[in-house]
Write an enzyme that holds these catalytic residues in place. Structure first.
Site, PDB file in Angstrom:
ATOM      1  N   ASP A  84       0.837  -1.190   0.000  1.00 23.39           N
ATOM      2  CA  ASP A  84       0.000   0.000   0.000  1.00 23.39           C
ATOM      3  C   ASP A  84       0.879   1.249   0.000  1.00 23.39           C
ATOM      4  O   ASP A  84       1.915   1.297   0.667  1.00 23.39           O
ATOM      5  CB  ASP A  84      -0.913   0.004   1.238  1.00 23.39           C
ATOM      6  CG  ASP A  84      -1.790   1.237   1.269  1.00 23.39           C
ATOM      7  OD1 ASP A  84      -2.573   1.425   0.324  1.00 23.39           O
ATOM      8  OD2 ASP A  84      -1.661   2.026   2.220  1.00 23.39           O
ATOM      9  N   HIS A 111       4.671   4.077  -3.474  1.00 22.43           N
ATOM     10  CA  HIS A 111       5.530   5.162  -3.947  1.00 22.43           C
ATOM     11  C   HIS A 111       5.953   6.100  -2.829  1.00 22.43           C
ATOM     12  O   HIS A 111       6.906   6.863  -2.983  1.00 22.43           O
ATOM     13  CB  HIS A 111       4.821   5.951  -5.058  1.00 22.43           C
ATOM     14  CG  HIS A 111       3.505   6.508  -4.635  1.00 22.43           C
ATOM     15  ND1 HIS A 111       2.375   5.724  -4.536  1.00 22.43           N
ATOM     16  CD2 HIS A 111       3.138   7.759  -4.273  1.00 22.43           C
ATOM     17  CE1 HIS A 111       1.371   6.474  -4.135  1.00 22.43           C
ATOM     18  NE2 HIS A 111       1.790   7.706  -3.960  1.00 22.43           N
ATOM     19  N   ASP A 138      -9.837   3.135  -5.514  1.00 30.78           N
ATOM     20  CA  ASP A 138      -9.465   4.548  -5.671  1.00 30.78           C
ATOM     21  C   ASP A 138     -10.268   5.224  -6.774  1.00 30.78           C
ATOM     22  O   ASP A 138     -10.354   6.442  -6.818  1.00 30.78           O
ATOM     23  CB  ASP A 138      -7.966   4.659  -6.010  1.00 30.78           C
ATOM     24  CG  ASP A 138      -7.085   4.287  -4.830  1.00 30.78           C
ATOM     25  OD1 ASP A 138      -7.531   4.469  -3.692  1.00 30.78           O
ATOM     26  OD2 ASP A 138      -5.966   3.819  -5.064  1.00 30.78           O
TER      27      ASP A 138
END
Length: 1522
Positions: free
Chosen positions: A514, A517, A615
């Site tokens: 999760d 980045h 998302d």
């Protein structure tokens, strides 16, 4: 090799990985390290081991050496290499995919088979109800379940805000039960073994819930104001904003025009003004950066008054005074470097006045620095104000925003960036918290994400102002975790997260990283290594928002991410959705077959293409409910992992919030009614369609349908083909998307027909969205429910004639081999999908099977899908290897090579692609050069492939060309014709693939047949040796008219043929083409000098002894005036205008005697003299009077040189040379009886290899030789010395009857023995040729002309004395053929200068770059006023010739051995390095050769021969010496 950290190299388990040296590393001491564990060892990312080199040839030429790894363990592995003492020169990562297994039999689940469904764990209810809810995934065809975190959740109830990473969510345990992680593990194991389903879950390393108990006990695990004081300005702003927000909520600014409910832009404008006035201006945050001017100046004054002065000399460049930031960020507590201040302002202080003046200067400087701090903070404030206003505008006003309503304490003006676990207090009281570390440590930064930020930068660390500038999109429920650089920096956090990872890896087959980045990459590396210790085949999936494929690769390579999530919802239309499948979903249909041993090429990350994620906004709201099915179909056809989110298939018409959703998923009940709440089955939503699509997706992956073709039929309709490259079966799915609601958007009523190549066997499925009688959607309070009004109407495995969506049109044949079915769309309404199962038509299927049977002789992988042809042509019953083994190397020259001019001589030409260009060769190499470029890239759009698809012209050319040649080539031509019969009857889109397979197999067979006829040096040599040896096949052949004059009829093994025009037998000896394409045919094919410079490498070293003998004897037969011709012209048109060719010829005879077994026998071979006397006409062969043994011809040339050769060329004048002046036709070659040196020539001709004659009238160089090199040219002296020494030795051993030469002068006969002659050259060479470093050297006749010392002159006694002193590479030739002439130290010094000044990337500069006439760019087309360059006058005045490199390297090797082992080792590196550059050029060149020359610094010269005989030969010579 470059650094490859941002390049993705992926491998499946079971592959062998080899590391090989690139050109720049050859010869260097390269060491390769990897952290891939040795057999029996465990992986440690920091534990690297040295790999051992394997040298297959076992020779000094180790250009083929490699290190190897058997990649058997999944994960990310680093490698790096160093050269010499440099530890790291380059490196990268290799990602090895995991192997996933399911079921009791541990059946492998390929990655491209994956169909995953995501579940919010909190919506599954108690653990004992999970199977009923998860069964929905099983019954709809998914094979992987992704669960959001199962841990105890934080106060926000967000699925990703975890309160305790080690505790199972207590919500999963109903009253009276207390489920544990073991129970979860049992469940996931049951799903794997009984349902064949794999379970993965999220790991969240970046943050923890604000109410995590452990963060209160261990606040050091977050970015708090004790361990991160740089965040104090941001915290002060955050608190001020909170108090300002509370004031707005209490309507304190309503009278100023800012109510709690912000409703318009006027309110926004008022908010901006009040923020600046009430918050930013009042805080005075710039003071946290500034110095206290008065206090600092006073401190400076005291230092000056105490006599403290700068120490040392005044700095030449004044360093600029800078503010040193106070580490605690206290107001006006920053400092400066006082010593630097003293140095700048305190040097000239002799009394109170000067001290005051210095203090004033410092004060002014400090005030300027404080202004800069103010400006810096002002910039941060402007950005913060902008971010706040834009956030408020989105959250309160935007139609797409959440419309939060009035500002309250629950919904404040902006989300708080820091935790505040204290009672309400005033701003001043809050500031007091900073003074107490026990309080300040609980003021912790919250987490979020930053739009467009560098994902490799941690935005909470010093140096980032994200919090201060309010650029963080903050998740108010989670604090950002502070790991530091290593476990010792925050022991509790690392240990806590390690346990969390171990629990996860123990019970789940994979993880989704999760917020990958934003997770510190070193943390993720460490945790995944821990996970892989417990589960080696860990499946790792992540979603990255870096916006850059290169940055994605940093995460993928370092973390060993298996699949990257890609979203179909990112597509704005059907074209973009199809492009996603094309980009991430497999190889193109008809792709080339890649060889087993091939370069590991960079790739993109394996994709997991999802139709929707949590998302994304709800597809039904963004697009339409009708698009759910076609988008699922498009996604399912991708050759990668695919999946969805629970709720998509049930047509949930809103986004399922990971934060707010608390309802339960419905359970599976096959008999439930569509109106049932809390239960679903195949009547629900698109579930029946998704089941069929998931089954199809898995079938396609299992059966290796790895090729994909995406066809956009119209703006809404996409056709996707999945193709199996071995069986050539296809599945074609047509999906008509409905991005816009068909109820409100006008779609086309009629679609154009579609033409599907092949035979349609069935409709696998046809489905469409339909409405049914049901209640309109009402959101249920307990269960997550979808739209009952819409469902899928699906029919599976039906005949085309039974379809309700399409009907079959006409079946047509495109050409003789393309069977195409027409499909008419009748009811492909928006939201419809149809999938066809297609195979090749029976005839094509048979032809492919027969073709694969034949190809299996080259590669056994073709066995799969092969068929036996009962009527196989007889020629195909013979293996091609057997047919090729019957060919001579001359035949193989035809099979493999022959350039355009050679082909035209036979009446045809090389194959020409009209839309592109002709191939370089008529033979297989012409095709291979193109295919080897387009194959690795699968460039099916190349004109070459298009030509193959359009017709059989290229195919017919290959076979007809060989059939027309006749002889042994006829059988090979028939073989091609027969196998091409199969090729012509398969669909055209497959022709490039199989044409490549045929050509590749035949080429490899032909090359193998050629190499088997060569010497052991070649057969046991490196790849470079073998590639260069093929230059012998390339350059040595027989044209329509034999290039060599006839040999003596007494010789054995002289090849003959029947002349097709005269029907008479004629000799057909092999000749060497000087270069391709310019010197390949006719009278310009054979040149004496080129032939004998090349003969040792191309013929003697390759084992072509008989052909070498024939060439030596043929040229011997043309001797005239004691010379052999330069331009051979078949003997009858020969020109005897070069002084050096005869000496190269003698060198070759010497090499022949030394290299060939019983080589001295050649001396007794009969030579048929074409010119028994200098002035006679050419005589026919077989006249006994005109034959003599070779040794007599050798003696004649030695005798004639000593006597003196002096003649005028026959037919002198423009008929034989249009540019030469009259004096140039006078040929002279003699021996100086004092020195023993051969000399000759004059200022009007150029009788050595540097033979450029000027042609420009405009530049006044016409008829002027650029490089006359008259006198004694250094290489000719060396060659002469070699010949004399050899003849002396041969005579002493009784192998040569003559011991001396006789001179007739002034009526007297004088004799000079070879021994005397040898000694004279030996005694005089060093004296006459060496330019010593002693300016007073008594041997130097022209000291004023010396401009380079420690070199050897290029000539001695030139008519232009300065020419003797020009630095050129020719002395390296003499060093090789007559090394005894050179003093070792002098030779080495000269070679070092040659290396420094003349050695280029590929060749040797022909002239010193420091010379005034140097010009390194050759262009023979430019005519201008430049005397030195016009019309290519500089041919040998700078351009870099490759053949000289061979001699330079051989000379270096020889003298390096004399200099000692250390020097020799360094020289081997140089030699290998140069060879590797040549190797790289050879591999890249479509001509598969080495050029004649390059322009300066290795630049391509378009006027050079693309491949030159002597260039290849002398490099082979160097490899032989090595």
């Amino acid at each position: 090799m470059e650094r490859q950290e941002r390049t993705l190299f992926r491998l499946e388990q079971g592959y062998e990985l080899q590391f090989r040296l690139g050109p720049t590393l050859q010869g260097m001491n390269v060491h390769v390290y990897t952290n891939y564990p040795a057999p029996g060892k465990t992986f440690s990312s920091s534990s690297f081991r040295l790999l051992e080199w394997i040298n297959p040839s076992g020779r000094e030429d180790d250009s083929d050496k490699y290190c190897t790894l058997d990649m058997k363990i999944a994960g990310s592995y680093q490698y790096y290499f160093g050269c010499g003492n440099a530890e790291r020169t380059g490196g990268g990562y290799i990602v090895v995919d995991p192997v996933l297994q399911v079921g009791q039999e541990r059946k492998i689940l390929p990655l491209d088979c994956i169909t995953i469904q995501t579940y919010l764990a909190k919506c599954l209810g108690p653990l004992d109800e999970w199977l009923d809810r998860l069964r929905v995934a099983k019954e709809t065809g998914y094979n992987m379940i992704h669960l959001t975190p199962l841990q105890k959740l934080g106060i926000s109830r967000s699925c990703y805000s975890i309160a305790d990473q080690l505790e199972l969510n207590p919500d999963f345990s109903p009253p009276g039960k207390n489920y544990t992680w073991t129970d979860v593990g049992n469940l996931t194991e049951k799903l794997k073994k009984e349902w064949n389903m794999i379970c993965i879950t999220d790991v969240v390393y970046n943050h923890t819930a604000v109410n995590s108990k452990w963060i209160r006990l261990h606040p050091e695990c977050g970015y708090n104001l004790v361990n991160s004081p740089h965040l104090k300005p941001a915290w002060l702003l955050d608190r001020a904003l909170w108090h300002f927000s509370c004031a707005i909520a209490e309507e304190k600014y309503s009278n100023s025009g800012l109510p709690a409910l912000i409703e318009n832009e006027k309110h926004i404008t008022m908010l901006q003004g009040l923020l600046w006035k009430e918050v930013f201006t009042q805080l005075k945050l710039w003071e946290l950066l500034q110095v206290n001017v008065e206090k600092t100046v006073e401190q400076f004054r005291k230092l000056l008054q105490s006599g403290d002065k700068p120490v040392g000399p005044e700095l030449e460049t004044k360093n600029k005074l800078k503010i040193i930031q106070d580490s605690e960020y206290r107001r006006l507590c920053s400092t400066i470097d006082m010593q630097l201040a003293l140095d700048i302002f305190g040097r000239h202080t002799n009394g109170p006045l000067s001290i005051q003046e210095s203090c004033d200067w410092l004060k002014k400087s400090l005030e300027e620095l404080n202004v800069e701090c103010y400006k810096e903070m002002h910039g941060h404030h402007k950005q913060a104000l902008n971010c706040i206003v834009e956030t408020v505008r989105y959250e309160r006003l935007s139609t797409h925003g959440p419309k939060l309503g009035p500002i309250t304490r629950i919904n404040p003006l902006v989300t708080r960036y820091f935790t505040f676990p204290f009672e309400d207090m005033s701003m001043d009281e809050e500031k007091q918290l900073l003074q107490n570390p026990n309080d300040a440590c609980h003021l912790i930064a919250q987490n979020g994400w930053v739009v467009g930020d560098d994902p490799l930068r941690n935005f909470a660390e010093p140096g980032s102002n994200v919090y201060l500038r309010r650029e963080l999109v903050c998740w108010g429920d989670s604090v950002k975790l502070r790991y530091g650089d290593k476990p010792e920096d925050c022991p509790y956090l690392w240990a806590h997260m390690k346990k969390y990872t171990e629990i996860t890896a123990k019970h789940f087959s994979g993880v989704r990283l999760d917020n990958c980045h934003s997770t510190p990459i070193h943390v993720a590396e460490y945790m995944l290594a821990v996970a892989r210790e417990h589960r080696p085949d860990l499946y790792v999936v992540a979603e990255l928002f870096t916006g850059s494929e290169e940055l994605d690769n940093v995460f993928v390579t370092k973390l060993g991410i298996t699949s990257l999530i890609r979203e179909a919802m990112s597509a704005g239309d059907s074209r973009e959705e199809g492009r996603l499948v094309d980009r991430f979903g497999g190889q193109p249909v008809g792709s080339f077959i890649q060889p087993n041993l091939r370069p590991l090429v960079p790739t993109i990350a394996h994709a997991m293409l999802l139709d929707v994620t949590h998302d994304n906004k709800c597809p039904i709201q963004v697009r339409s409910v009708y698009d759910a099915l076609p988008t699922s179909a498009i996604v399912s056809m991708a050759c990668c992992a695919t999946g969805s989110t629970r709720g998509y298939d049930e047509l949930i018409p809103h986004q399922i919030s990971v934060v707010k959703e608390e309802r339960l998923y419905s359970k599976w009940n096959p008999s439930a009614l569509p109106s049932s709440v809390g239960e679903v089955n195949l009547q629900t939503g698109i579930m029946a369609g998704k089941l069929a699509l998931n089954k199809l997706h898995q079938e396609l992956a299992e059966k290796s349908f790895t090729q994909v073709y995406v066809d956009q039929l119209d703006e809404d309709t996409v056709a996707i083909t999945r193709h199996c490259p071995s069986t050539h079966q296809s599945v074609v799915t047509v999906a008509r998307t409905a991005f816009k609601n068909p109820d409100t958007h006008q779609y086309k009523k009629h679609l154009a027909p579609m033409y599907i190549p092949g035979k349609i066997h069935e409709v696998i499925l046809e489905a469409r969205m339909v409405e049914r009688n049901a209640e309109s959607f009402v959101q249920d309070e307990k269960f997550i429910n979808g739209m009952q009004k819409c469902t899928v109407e699906i029919r599976e495995h039906i005949k085309v004639k039974d379809s309700e969506i399409v009907k079959r049109g006409n079946a047509t044949t495109k050409g003789r081999n393309e069977f195409v079915e027409e499909i008419l769309f009748e009811k492909l309404t928006p939201g419809s999908v149809i999938a066809f199962r297609v195979s090749l038509d029976p005839n094509s299927q048979n032809m492919v099977g027969f073709l694969r049977t034949q190809l299996s002789q080259f590669n056994r992988t073709y066995k799969h899908g092969s068929l036996t042809d009962c009527n196989v042509p007889e020629i195909l019953k013979i293996p091609l290897g057997l047919l090729m083994s019957k060919l001579t190397l001359t035949d193989l020259n035809v099979v493999l090579f022959r350039c355009e001019a050679e082909e035209q001589e036979d009446g045809s030409g090389c194959y020409n692609i009209p839309s592109w260009k002709p191939l370089k060769y008529g033979g297989l190499q012409g095709f291979m050069s193109v295919l080897s470029e387009i194959r690795p890239k699968n460039d099916l759009g190349h004109p070459f492939c298009e030509n193959l698809r359009q017709g059989d012209w290229m195919i017919d050319y290959v076979s007809a060309r060989l059939i027309n040649k006749g002889g042994a080539l006829l059988e090979v031509g028939k073989w091609f014709s027969a196998i091409f019969t199969y090729l012509k009857h398969i669909p055209r889109y497959l022709v490039p693939r199989y044409f490549d397979a045929i050509i590749l197999g035949a080429y490899a067979t032909a090359v193998d047949a050629a190499l088997k006829q060569m010497s052991s040096f070649v057969q046991n040599g490196s790849t470079l040796v073998k590639q260069l040896a093929l230059g012998s096949v390339q350059m040595c052949g027989v044209g329509r008219v034999p290039a060599l004059p006839p040999l003596s009829l007494t010789l054995k093994d002289v090849p003959v043929r029947i002349n097709p025009e005269t029907n008479q037998e004629e000799q057909c000896c092999v000749s060497i083409a000087a270069g391709l394409p310019h010197f390949s045919t006719g009278i310009f094919r054979c040149w004496g000098r080129d032939t004998f410079i090349a003969l040792r490498g191309l013929m003697l070293l390759t084992g072509r002894y008989v052909e070498a003998r024939n060439i030596i004897l043929a040229f011997a037969g043309t001797m005239r005036h004691g010379l052999i011709p330069n331009l051979l012209g078949q003997g009858v048109s020969a020109r005897y205008n070069c002084r050096d060719a005869v000496w190269w010829w003698l060198q070759c005879i010497q090499d022949y005697c030394d290299i060939v077994p019983d080589g001295r026998d050649i001396l007794m071979c009969h030579v048929s003299r074409m010119y028994p006397t200098d002035d006679c006409e050419p005589q026919p062969p077989g006249t006994v009077d005109h034959e003599q043994p070779l040794y007599k011809v050798i003696q004649e040339t030695m005798q004639r040189h000593v006597q003196g050769i002096n003649f005028r060329e026959r037919n002198a004048g423009p008929q034989i040379d249009q540019t030469m002046q009259d004096e140039g036709f006078n040929v002279q070659a003699k021996v100086n009886l004092e020195t023993g040196f051969v000399y000759g020539g004059n200022g009007f001709n150029c009788g050595t290899w540097m033979d450029k004659m000027g042609k420009s009238v405009r530049a006044h160089n016409k008829g002027v030789p650029a490089t006359p090199r008259d006198g004694s040219a250094v290489e000719i002296v060396g060659l002469c010395k070699s010949a004399v020494r050899w003849l002396m030795t041969m005579n002493e051993k009784g192998h040569f009857p003559y011991s001396s030469v006789t001179i007739h002068r002034d009526g007297e006969e004088h004799s000079m023995s070879y021994k005397e002659w040898n000694q004279k050259i030996l005694e005089n060479f060093e004296k006459m040729f060496y330019v010593s470093d002693d300016p007073a050297d008594p041997n130097e006749r022209n000291p004023d002309l010396v401009h380079k010392r420690c070199i050897y002159k290029d000539s001695y006694g030139a008519s232009h004395p300065w020419c003797d002193y020009q630095l050129r590479p020719n002395y390296t030739i003499a060093m090789v053929v007559a090394p005894e002439l050179f003093t070792v130290d002098n030779a080495w010094a000269a070679l070092e200068i040659a290396e420094k000044k003349l050695l280029g990337p590929l060749g040797m500069k022909t002239l010193d770059p420091d010379d005034m006439v140097y010009c390194g760019v050759y262009d023979c087309t430019v005519d201008n006023d430049n005397y030195c360059c016009a019309k290519g006058f500089n041919y040998h005045q700078g351009p870099e010739w490759l053949w000289l490199v061979g001699y330079f390297l051989r000379a270096k090797l020889y003298f390096a051995k004399k200099m000692g082992q250390e020097t020799y080792n360094k020289t081997k590196y140089l030699v290998k390095n140069v060879l590797s550059r040549l190797h790289a050029h050879l591999e890249r060149s479509p001509w598969k050769g080495l050029p004649e020359l390059t322009n300066e610094n290795g630049r391509y010269c378009p006027f050079s021969c693309e491949t030159q005989a002597w260039s290849i030969a002398t490099v082979l010579d160097a490899l032989y010496d090595l």
